[in-house]
Design an enzyme around this catalytic site. Structure first.
Site, PDB file in Angstrom:
ATOM      1  N   HIS A 133       2.596  10.545  -2.576  1.00 60.10           N
ATOM      2  CA  HIS A 133       1.490  10.331  -1.643  1.00 60.10           C
ATOM      3  C   HIS A 133       1.977  10.774  -0.259  1.00 60.10           C
ATOM      4  CE1 HIS A 133      -1.290   7.863   0.819  1.00 60.10           C
ATOM      5  NE2 HIS A 133      -2.046   7.756  -0.256  1.00 60.10           N
ATOM      6  N   ASP A 210       8.064   3.569  -4.172  1.00 64.22           N
ATOM      7  CA  ASP A 210       6.687   3.360  -3.740  1.00 64.22           C
ATOM      8  C   ASP A 210       5.939   2.746  -4.926  1.00 64.22           C
ATOM      9  OD1 ASP A 210       3.995   3.547  -3.292  1.00 64.22           O
ATOM     10  OD2 ASP A 210       4.029   5.606  -2.534  1.00 64.22           O
ATOM     11  N   GLN A 213       0.907   1.828  -6.627  1.00 70.64           N
ATOM     12  CA  GLN A 213       0.067   1.864  -7.830  1.00 70.64           C
ATOM     13  C   GLN A 213       0.678   1.059  -8.973  1.00 70.64           C
ATOM     14  OE1 GLN A 213      -2.932   2.980  -7.829  1.00 70.64           O
ATOM     15  NE2 GLN A 213      -2.874   4.048  -5.874  1.00 70.64           N
ATOM     16  N   LYS A 236      -4.503  -3.233  -3.082  1.00 71.35           N
ATOM     17  CA  LYS A 236      -4.603  -2.531  -4.369  1.00 71.35           C
ATOM     18  C   LYS A 236      -4.357  -3.483  -5.539  1.00 71.35           C
ATOM     19  CE  LYS A 236      -3.052   1.881  -2.454  1.00 71.35           C
ATOM     20  NZ  LYS A 236      -4.259   2.695  -2.415  1.00 71.35           N
ATOM     21  N   CYS A 374      -4.715  12.255  -0.816  1.00 65.48           N
ATOM     22  CA  CYS A 374      -3.506  12.182   0.018  1.00 65.48           C
ATOM     23  C   CYS A 374      -2.284  12.720  -0.729  1.00 65.48           C
ATOM     24  CB  CYS A 374      -3.230  10.758   0.504  1.00 65.48           C
ATOM     25  SG  CYS A 374      -4.507  10.130   1.565  1.00 65.48           S
TER      26      CYS A 374
HETATM   27  N1  PLP Z   1       1.534   5.362  -2.142  1.00 65.67           N
HETATM   28  C1  PLP Z   1       0.679   5.505  -3.159  1.00 65.67           C
HETATM   29  C2  PLP Z   1       1.192   5.970  -4.489  1.00 65.67           C
HETATM   30  C3  PLP Z   1      -0.680   5.242  -2.976  1.00 65.67           C
HETATM   31  O1  PLP Z   1      -1.534   5.397  -3.993  1.00 65.67           O
HETATM   32  C4  PLP Z   1      -1.118   4.822  -1.697  1.00 65.67           C
HETATM   33  C5  PLP Z   1      -2.546   4.599  -1.444  1.00 65.67           C
HETATM   34  O2  PLP Z   1      -3.410   5.132  -2.117  1.00 65.67           O
HETATM   35  C6  PLP Z   1      -0.175   4.652  -0.686  1.00 65.67           C
HETATM   36  C7  PLP Z   1       1.135   4.938  -0.940  1.00 65.67           C
HETATM   37  C8  PLP Z   1      -0.584   4.167   0.675  1.00 65.67           C
HETATM   38  O3  PLP Z   1      -1.045   2.850   0.592  1.00 65.67           O
HETATM   39  P1  PLP Z   1      -1.726   2.155   1.852  1.00 65.67           P
HETATM   40  O4  PLP Z   1      -2.822   3.066   2.306  1.00 65.67           O
HETATM   41  O5  PLP Z   1      -2.229   0.852   1.318  1.00 65.67           O
HETATM   42  O6  PLP Z   1      -0.670   1.984   2.878  1.00 65.67           O
END
Ligand code: PLP
Length: 416
Positions: A133, A210, A213, A236, A374
């Protein structure tokens, strides 16, 4: 092929369909009952979380840590209770290894800034993967730029699986960190993080996971996987927006400099010298998202009360069924065909734009996400502008998938 009748029509939790606990799922949009397939972006909230937010404001609303008065003490205690709950949820050794942030993005930025200040020098490198992401790419680009380091990328193949053998060449004595997603939000790939952590650790390299998900779907044990940092977001996993978690091993967090300066993160301040607070407060400058912190506990309570193994099996069955049904649609191509996937199906339909598909589905009451999610480098890799993404949660049903497929048939006939 998994027939619809072989899957439960809906997931049952404490004697009723789990979706009954989520009021937002029971509404009409454009005159049709809502089908919510945008769970990778954010999940809906159970009534218990919504109630917890109202109760907080109706009872103990107060600033934390600073007050001697009753409400402040109650709010402080409730917040610290959540910290312990999060530590138990991910099996952290200490509650002070849990830092409250705004979300995964801020958690990663914190490490990128603070760990890099501690450890990254000119000529060093950071390793990420091709399926990150943007929030696990850009902070590292900034850190590498600031410190004269190099950003290296583990490549992937056409199925959306990482080419792990390349790690042998990518990791070296100047690698300071590996930052990798557990589950890809755009492809659904579940990465073999254990193998990656072991490879990195064999060379003494710390690893950030990370888990944005992963947290809603997979049990997390940070001690068992032995990651050094792990980031995820409350929203999430059925919790409030604006609250996230950074887990860091004490040995790293202790040595890392603060990320932001301000109230709460200090022991004493004078114009000559400031002494920083102990963990976790060193990394929590300013008034935190108190309501979000306190009500995250309600989300974890809900998530942990779910029979996780059964929920996981149910989600996997939905994924398999949805994949098989979608593949029947002419000219539909699924992007991301890894062997191990979570409930995300990204697809394109030849001669249509994902945006048009998403808009038409929306008018039929079906919420999907379209675009690059993203993850522009993933879209570049596949040579596409974006995808339509269906992301599942335990409250989705076979009937909803059937409605999606029927609606897509109509969409295709309208667009072609
Ligand atoms: N990393 C992953 C794999 C994501 O799917 C997301 C959000 O969709 C993020 C990071 C960023 O999360 P947040 O916008 O809650 O900070």
């Amino acid at each position: 092929m998994k027939t619809a009748s072989a899957i439960l029509p809906y997931f049952v939790f404490q004697n009723k369909p789990v979706r009954e606990y989520f009021p937002a799922l029971h509404q009409q949009v454009y005159g049709q009952s809502l089908v919510y397939f945008d769970n990778a972006a954010t999940t809906q909230k159970p009534q218990s979380v919504i109630d917890a937010i109202a109760t907080y404001y109706a009872t103990i609303n107060s600033n934390v840590h600073r007050g001697v008065h009753y409400l402040s003490q109650q709010a402080t205690e409730a917040g610290e209770e959540t910290r312990k709950r999060v530590a138990a949820f991910i099996h952290a050794r200490h509650a002070h290894e849990i830092i409250f942030t705004r979300g995964t993005t801020e958690s990663i930025n914190l490490v990128a800034y603070s760990y890099s200040k501690l450890a990254l020098k000119a000529g060093d490198n950071i390793v990420i993967s091709a399926m990150e992401h943007h929030s696990n790419i850009v902070p590292w680009q900034i850190a590498c730029e600031d410190h004269g380091a190099e950003l290296r990328v583990i490549p992937m193949d056409e199925n959306g699986e990482l080419l792990l053998h390349t790690l042998d060449n990518l990791l070296d004595a100047r690698t300071r960190l590996v930052a990798i997603t557990w589950i890809s939000n755009a492809l659904g790939t579940v990465n073999p993080i254990q193998a990656i952590i072991q490879k990195a650790h064999a060379l003494g390299i710390p690893v950030l996971i990370d888990a944005a998900q992963a947290a809603p779907h997979i049990p997390i044990d940070v001690q068992a996987i032995d990651c050094d940092f792990l980031a995820f977001s409350g929203h999430k996993m059925f919790g409030p927006t604006g609250i996230g978690i950074l887990y860091g091993k004490e040995e790293w967090l202790d040595r890392m400099p603060p990320y932001q300066g301000g109230g709460e993160m200090i022991k004493s301040v004078s114009f000559e010298k400031t002494t920083y607070n102990d963990l976790p407060f060193k990394f929590e400058a300013g008034t935190p998202h108190i309501e979000g912190i306190i009500c995250l506990k309600a989300a974890i309570d809900f998530l942990e009360a779910l029979p996780l193994t059964e929920a996981h099996i149910y989600e996997q069955q939905l994924l398999q069924y949805a994949t098989e049904q979608l593949q029947q649609i002419p000219d539909l191509r699924i992007i991301g065909q890894a062997k191990k996937k979570s409930g995300v199906i990204s697809f394109i339909i030849e001669d249509t734009h994902p945006y048009d598909v998403g808009v038409l589905l929306d008018k039929m009451g079906i919420a999907v996400r379209t675009g690059h999610h993203c993850t522009q480098p993933i879209m570049d890799f596949f040579g596409i502008p974006g995808t339509v993404r269906v992301s599942l949660a335990v409250y989705n049903t076979v009937a909803e998938i059937d409605r999606l497929v029927q609606s897509l048939d109509r969409v295709v006939s309208m667009l072609k």
